[in-house]
Design a protein around this motif. Sequence first.
Motif, mmCIF file in Angstrom:
data_model
loop_
_atom_site.group_PDB
_atom_site.id
_atom_site.type_symbol
_atom_site.label_atom_id
_atom_site.label_comp_id
_atom_site.label_asym_id
_atom_site.label_seq_id
_atom_site.Cartn_x
_atom_site.Cartn_y
_atom_site.Cartn_z
ATOM 1 N N ASN A 9 38.850 42.282 28.362
ATOM 2 C CA ASN A 9 37.827 43.324 28.512
ATOM 3 C C ASN A 9 38.377 44.404 29.444
ATOM 4 O OD1 ASN A 9 35.576 44.866 28.981
ATOM 5 N ND2 ASN A 9 34.467 43.287 30.143
ATOM 6 N N GLU A 98 27.729 43.491 34.335
ATOM 7 C CA GLU A 98 27.789 44.889 34.797
ATOM 8 C C GLU A 98 26.775 45.747 34.035
ATOM 9 O OE1 GLU A 98 32.015 45.343 34.322
ATOM 10 O OE2 GLU A 98 32.326 43.952 35.987
ATOM 11 N N ALA A 167 32.221 35.681 40.871
ATOM 12 C CA ALA A 167 33.660 35.484 40.596
ATOM 13 C C ALA A 167 34.279 36.661 39.853
ATOM 14 C CB ALA A 167 33.854 34.204 39.780
ATOM 15 N N LEU A 227 37.448 34.960 29.148
ATOM 16 C CA LEU A 227 37.143 36.393 29.077
ATOM 17 C C LEU A 227 37.765 37.008 30.335
ATOM 18 C CD1 LEU A 227 35.706 38.835 27.852
ATOM 19 C CD2 LEU A 227 33.574 38.030 28.860
ATOM 20 N N GLY A 230 40.363 42.299 34.859
ATOM 21 C CA GLY A 230 41.475 42.985 35.515
ATOM 22 C C GLY A 230 42.845 42.673 34.925
#
Length: 249
Positions: A9, A98, A167, A227, A230
């Motif tokens: 992602n 988010e 996390a 998933l 960063g």
Amino acid sequence: MVKPIIIGNWKMNGLTQEADHIVSSLLAYAEKNKDLAPTVICPPFTQLYHIGKHLKNTPFELGAQDCHVAEKGAYTGNISAAMLNDIGVKYVILGHSERRSEYKESNALINQKATAAQNANILPVVCIGETKEERESGQYKEVLAEQLKGSLPEHFVGLVAYEPIWAIGTGVTATNEEIAEVILFIREKLVAQYGENGKKTLILYGGSVKPNNVKDIFATSELGGVLVGGVSLIPEDFLQLLTIAQDFT
Ligand SMILES: O=C[C@H](O)COP(=O)(O)O
């Protein structure tokens, strides 16, 4: 054993130059390595078409980070699941924390989006996860159960991603015991709700997944993959995840 799926992602990252750099690293890797673990790249909307063209006829699948509930119409600024399908998108991340926090996305809305995705032949990757406070107060299972019940359509054909909010992007990974406990909990809930189909649904973990912790994470019972945020923007690290996933055959 089936290889774990890796979903990258990119979030709101990836101008064309960076996107091209990441994609060319992935393609070079795929040239040299056969029989890759299933891998999905989820760039921002602006890069989907461009990257989709490069990923066509490669082992990599294309994913998006959101979709609208409607198929088309007067929804300025939105993108429908049918539009995503039209350009080759196969997966869509829904209910990421988010979005749940920034746009106050409710379980009911995520449920509608998941239905829209399924109707457009796209697999929804529905995210659930508790806050630090909910974890510390011991309420996390209730929170997760409510998110699962509310966010998944009556006939669900997709993936579930467990992403503890504490996390995500923090460098703090849930312990193997914490991950294992929740993955089994989710499996029980899915089986209770969907029977045989609930046994097949892939359950992923997300939250500070890195090359140095992914092997232990992959070893979690009932876990179908990861998933990744960063690290999906750092080709050398992301490709290490793929290499480690190769061993899980
Ligand atoms: O969607 C991905 C997750 O939010 C995890 O992000 P992260 O790997 O940067 O912690």
